[in-house]
Structures are given as structure tokens and as C-alpha cells.
Design a protein around this motif. Sequence first.
Motif, short mmCIF file in Angstrom:
data_model
loop_
_atom_site.label_atom_id
_atom_site.label_comp_id
_atom_site.label_asym_id
_atom_site.label_seq_id
_atom_site.Cartn_x
_atom_site.Cartn_y
_atom_site.Cartn_z
N THR A 28 0.83 -1.20 0.00
CA THR A 28 0.00 0.00 0.00
C THR A 28 0.87 1.25 0.00
N ALA A 29 0.48 2.21 -0.84
CA ALA A 29 1.21 3.48 -0.84
C ALA A 29 0.97 4.19 0.48
N GLN A 30 1.98 4.89 0.97
CA GLN A 30 1.81 5.65 2.21
C GLN A 30 2.39 7.04 1.98
N THR A 31 1.61 8.04 2.34
CA THR A 31 2.15 9.39 2.25
C THR A 31 2.77 9.73 3.60
N VAL A 32 4.03 10.08 3.54
CA VAL A 32 4.77 10.40 4.76
C VAL A 32 5.08 11.89 4.74
N GLN A 33 4.77 12.57 5.82
CA GLN A 33 5.20 13.96 5.88
C GLN A 33 6.51 14.04 6.66
N LEU A 34 7.52 14.58 6.00
CA LEU A 34 8.78 14.80 6.70
C LEU A 34 8.71 16.20 7.29
N THR A 83 15.40 16.57 -3.87
CA THR A 83 15.37 15.45 -4.81
C THR A 83 14.88 14.19 -4.12
N LEU A 84 14.02 13.49 -4.82
CA LEU A 84 13.62 12.16 -4.36
C LEU A 84 14.18 11.15 -5.36
N THR A 85 14.92 10.20 -4.87
CA THR A 85 15.37 9.11 -5.74
C THR A 85 14.61 7.87 -5.29
N VAL A 86 13.89 7.28 -6.22
CA VAL A 86 12.99 6.19 -5.85
C VAL A 86 13.38 4.91 -6.59
N LEU A 87 13.43 3.86 -5.80
CA LEU A 87 13.67 2.52 -6.35
C LEU A 87 12.43 1.73 -5.99
N GLN A 88 11.69 1.25 -6.96
CA GLN A 88 10.48 0.52 -6.60
C GLN A 88 10.02 -0.40 -7.72
N SER A 89 9.20 -1.35 -7.32
CA SER A 89 8.54 -2.21 -8.30
C SER A 89 7.27 -2.73 -7.65
N PRO A 90 6.17 -2.80 -8.43
CA PRO A 90 4.96 -3.37 -7.85
C PRO A 90 5.10 -4.88 -7.62
N ALA A 91 6.12 -5.47 -8.26
CA ALA A 91 6.27 -6.93 -8.18
C ALA A 91 7.49 -7.27 -7.34
N LYS A 140 8.39 23.13 1.96
CA LYS A 140 7.88 24.45 2.39
C LYS A 140 7.93 24.51 3.90
N GLY A 141 8.63 25.51 4.39
CA GLY A 141 8.71 25.70 5.85
C GLY A 141 9.18 24.44 6.56
N GLY A 142 10.13 23.77 5.96
CA GLY A 142 10.70 22.58 6.60
C GLY A 142 9.82 21.33 6.48
N LYS A 143 8.74 21.43 5.72
CA LYS A 143 7.87 20.25 5.59
C LYS A 143 7.77 19.82 4.15
N VAL A 144 7.62 18.54 3.96
CA VAL A 144 7.47 18.01 2.61
C VAL A 144 6.69 16.70 2.69
N ASN A 145 5.78 16.52 1.76
CA ASN A 145 5.06 15.25 1.69
C ASN A 145 5.78 14.32 0.71
N TYR A 174 6.00 -1.06 -1.93
CA TYR A 174 7.31 -1.72 -2.10
C TYR A 174 8.34 -0.73 -2.66
N SER A 175 8.64 0.26 -1.89
CA SER A 175 9.54 1.30 -2.41
C SER A 175 10.66 1.62 -1.43
N PHE A 176 11.74 2.06 -2.01
CA PHE A 176 12.87 2.60 -1.25
C PHE A 176 13.11 4.00 -1.80
N THR A 177 13.01 4.99 -0.92
CA THR A 177 13.08 6.38 -1.34
C THR A 177 14.21 7.09 -0.62
N VAL A 178 14.99 7.82 -1.38
CA VAL A 178 16.04 8.65 -0.78
C VAL A 178 15.67 10.10 -1.03
N PHE A 179 15.47 10.82 0.06
CA PHE A 179 15.13 12.25 -0.01
C PHE A 179 16.41 13.03 0.29
N LYS A 180 16.70 14.02 -0.58
CA LYS A 180 17.94 14.80 -0.35
C LYS A 180 17.65 16.28 -0.55
#
Length: 674
Positions: A592-598, A611-619, A642-647, A653-659
Motif C-alpha cells: 500500500t502506498a503511504q504518504t509520509v510527511q517529513l 530530490t527524491l530518488t525512488v527505487l520501486q517495483s509493484p512486483a 515548504k517551511g521545513g515540511k514536505v510530503n 514496495y519502495s525505497f526512497t532517498v530524499f535529499k
Amino acid sequence: MNISKWLAVPVLAAGLFTPSRTDAQQKNEIVIRANTPVAEVQPTMWGIFFEDINLGADGGIYAELVKNRSFEFNEPMMGWKVRQSTFHEGSVLVLNRKEETPANPRYLRVTRQEAADTLGISNEGFRGMGIKKGLRYDFSMMYRLPAAGVRLRIELVSSGGQVIGSTTLAPAVTPGQEWRRAAVSFNATDSTLKGRLNIWFEGSGVIDMDIVSLFPTDTWKGRPGGMRADMIQMLADMKPGFIRFPGGCIVEGHDLALRYQWKKTLGALEDRQLIVNRWNYEFAHRPTPDYFQTFGLGFYEYFQLAEDIGASPLPILNCGMACQFNTAEVVALDELDPYVQDALDLIEFANGDVNTKWGKVRADLGHPAPFHLKMMGIGNENWGPQYIERLKVFTKAIKEKYPDIRLVNSSGTDPNGDRYEYLNKELRGMHADIIDEHYYRQPEWFLQNARRYDSFPRNASKIFAGEYAAQSDHTVSVKNQNNWQTALSEAAFMTGLERNADVVAMASYAPLFAHVDGWQWTPDLIWVDNLRVNGTPNYYVQKLFSVNKGTNVVPALRNNKTLAGEDSLYASAVIDQAAGELIVKMVNVSATAQTVQLRIEGIKKLSGSATLTVLQSPALEAVNRLGEAAVVRPADKEVAVKGGKVNVDAGPYSFTVFKVRMGETPSGRISGAK
Ligand code: AHR
């Protein structure tokens, strides 16, 4: 596979599951305390493990195309075929001069008796030879001419039988019994994945041949007789903090006579005595009878490679014990000295002044500057009191002479159980610098163990996660796949390594390379054939951690707690003081997709683009295939802070790198910075 089971287990097993909160927004808010460094990330944190397994060295990164070039395999003509139109007894002979050159006793004597006959030899290469159109190839050999008059016609032949490059070589007459080197270069006119080399003999006479060699010229850094550039580039791209070599079990050897001995891997090729590779016969289900270690790739080359790719060298030495899965032979304690001396001499070889004995050897090989060796492993997967007894002798001798060298010690083959418990206690009692832990386990284990190091003692021995890989089936099963499920579980686990960077100083996936037609062990990080390389999903996970290593861990907290499996999410964060960046890694192992607020605390006026670097596959079963575009590969996109926040949308099934580039912290600099 029952996915829901796969996902639920780690949370429950870790005992950290807290009932979900009703406020979804707050639940999925991760607070990053960017100005609160809690641990330093060692420059060595993410590295690589290299072993000559799966045709990793010979037939792999060592770019030699001729197999059994010195006729020293157990079957002296393995890999070679004699081609002759008329059989003449003795026209191709294997001669042995053991007394004269014990390291390289055999050579080939070819006698061409009838000018009208066709006589030649051909070499099949390592599962064929990968040949590239337009590329120059260097042919060379050692030779002498007991009866002059023979000329050579050298050909590259495609898998379809076409000649795709040829040249001639008329060896200069050699006086007496002196061996000489002859070389000639020529271009390939076409490409082939599985070509071969033909050497035809013309004229009449007798020629002796040895170290018959063919190298491509597009080697790493263009070094003659060097390494396969495409494979090394994959390593360089990872920006590894260290490179462990030469293994792995080949350090130990089937018995002590077959252990890895670094001093025998230096200098002229003809002096580097070949031995059988233990992976030749280790697995009855994957026999590889043509697998030998020529040591064309030796310790000097390993150190040079480490330097080239900016990795700290980590040699692992035999501790006086052969593989305990094989003979378990141990050297008597009162005969351990030569083994210890090898370790001391290696430090001098790597770091010593050019006026020292071994520093001079290094300088004479072409590297007067030191290699900056800072650490060394004593033993690979060794265990039991016999290991501790020998390790103590090594440790005393090395620390007395080189107190700054950090020693890596083995904790055996598994991350738990009697062997591990015994060694862990003993090593900690000895105040071991670094303890090497190995885990070849199923994906579930990696999820369950994302908190493994949370409870480890902080100011004590450091951990080297020296060999690990999630097994889609089970250890040494030939069914293991480098699929997305294994890679994702490793990513989740690695957030735990990163979060515990004050305990975990180093980590490396294993094994590193595998040839599609010559492997013994799967899974492996990078798969190759004779011309191509394929980064697995696991490779991209390793690379994303390594190139986003940072310098200091900062807290990544949900509901004031670290996140390691709750609601199938894993997270860790680092800052990079030098680059002025904040990097957050997030893994979602659910469907399931999840929205995370940083919410990023501690950085003034943090707004703008990240930058978001995403590695993912539905399978989860997705794999990258050699010769096809990778289906699991990183994709970059921009997001607004914005103001230190980002969704951040953490997809299924994802691996995300936020930079994000950091502005100033309230104190004007990231606190804890040096
Ligand atoms: O990585 C393959 C093998 O696994 C290594 O040689 C050994 O150390 C471990 O058992």
C-alpha cells in the motif's frame, strides 16, 4: 508467498508494534532533527566484498581471455584443443621442468614436422571470449625456439566460426634455452559473445610456449594486462568506503596448502604459482572443474584497485586455519610464526618506507607511495577456541608493532547460535577492534533484524556486517534470485545499520560478482557475461546507500520513536557536513502506498526544491535481466519543501532517498560538526 505474513512478522517480532493512531497525518509524520547529530558515519561505512567466486577474478574482472594460459591446470590441456590435419605422434607435447621453475613447471612444445600439414591450437576462453568490434587486442607469450623456423598465425574466431581478426607473429630466434616474450596487437573486425583464439603454426621447426595470453586494450585505466573496465566501473560508481579482498572462503583454502598466500601473488606472472580455486569443487551441484586461481590479479593489483576507486583496502589473511567446512586443518601453535609474519610483512608492504624490505618490493612494482592500509582481517569464517588461540597470537604481534592498525575478527558463519555466542563473548573480552558478522538469511530475517544493533554496546567493539544477502530461497540454493523482495528487505535492514553507525563501522553485500555461465553461488550483487554487466535491484540499493552516506546520523522519529517496521515503514537520516545536505532514507515494505510527511527541524527557513530518488517495483519477484533495460532502477524527481515540511509518497514496495540542501541551522552551523 503470503505477503501479509511477510509484512506483519517484523513488526510483531520486534515487539515494537504500537496500535495505529487515529490521526493519520500525525501517524505518518517523521520528524528529522537535522541539527542533532547522534553518531558519526565512518567513511568506511558502505563498502564492497570481493572474492574470486563465480568467476569473479579469473574469467571476471581480470581481463585475461585465455584460460589455462600456462598449462598448469590439473588437466594441462584443459581449455585447449589441438587442431591438426594429420596426426603426428608428439607434435604437441606438455613438458614439465619442475626442478627449474617449480612455480610454473609446464609448457607446451609444438613441433611442426610437415610443411603441408595444418597444425594449430585453440583456446576456448572462460565460457568463450567476449570480443568487441574495432577493439585492439594484445597477444603475448613466453617462448623459445629449440629449432627455429615456426611462424604463428593468430586468429579470433566468432561463435559462428568466422575469423574476426588475425595477425602473424614470427618469433625472433632465441639463443640457447633462454625464454623470451613475444607480443603482437591486432584489431577485431566484429563482435562476438563467445569467441575463441586460434594459433596456427606455419613453416617448420620447434617452438616452446608458455603464458599464452590475450587481453583487450580497453581495460580499466587502459592498463596492459589489467581489469575489465565495465565491471570495475560498476564498483567505482558505488563510491565504496572500503574493499575487502581476497574473500571469503578462498582465504582459508580447502586445506592449508591451498590457503591464499599474498606473497605468492606478486611480480612476474610466471612466478605466481597457480592453485585450484576451492569453488572448483565445493558444490557438487555446481561443479566448475576449470576454476583455478592464476593470481594474475594479486595483492598489488588489489591495493591499486582500492586506491583507484577511493576505497580503503581491507585484506583478509589466513589465521593458520583451513576452511572448517572442509578439512578444518589448523597449523600447530608453535608453527604459527610464518603466518603472523605474513601479516606483519603485509603492513610493511602496504605502508612501509621504500627503504624497508617490503616497502621496496612495493616500490619496485611501481608504487613508491604507501597504500595507506589501516585495517586487516585475521581469518574469514573461522570459529571455536582454536581460532581465539591463534587470533591472540596475531593480535599481540600486530598491535605491538603497529598499534594503529585496526583488526577485523571473525564471529563465525552465523549471526546467532553457539558458535556466534562463544566468539562474541571472547572477542568482546579481548576488546576486539571490529567484529565481522555474516548473515545469509531470508528476507523476513532482514526485516526482523532492522533493530539488531539498537541494543548493542555503544563504546565497545565495532561491527563489520561483512557478508550479507537476503536469500529468496535458502542459503546456497541454486533457486535464489536477486529479486526486488530481497533488495527491499536489505534496504530496510540497512536503515538499521545506518541508524546505528556508532556501532556499525562497515557493511558489505556478498558475493559481489557472478558470471551467468560460471557461477557457483547465488544471489550476487552484479551479474555479467563476457561483454555485459547487470546491476541487480540489490546493487542499486547498495549504491544508493553508499553514494548517500553522509557524515552524521540524525534522528528520524515517528511519534518520538525510531522507525523500524512499524506500519511496514523503515527510516533513517544523515546529514553530510561537507556537502551541506540532509538525506533521509525511507523504505515501505507494504503493498500500500503511504504518504509520509517529513518535518525537518533545526534548519532555518528550509524551503525550496529537494530530490527524491525512488527505487520501486509493484512486483516483489521483479529481477533485472542481463541485456535488457533494468526494471528496478533508480528514478529521480523533484519535490518542494515548504517551511521545513514536505510530503513524500512512499509507494508500494519502495525505497526512497530524499535529499535536500541545508540552509543554516539556528546556531549557524550543524551542531556537532567538526
Ligand atoms: O560469499 C560466499 C561465501 O560465503 C564466502 O566465501 C564465505 O565467507 C561465506 O560462507
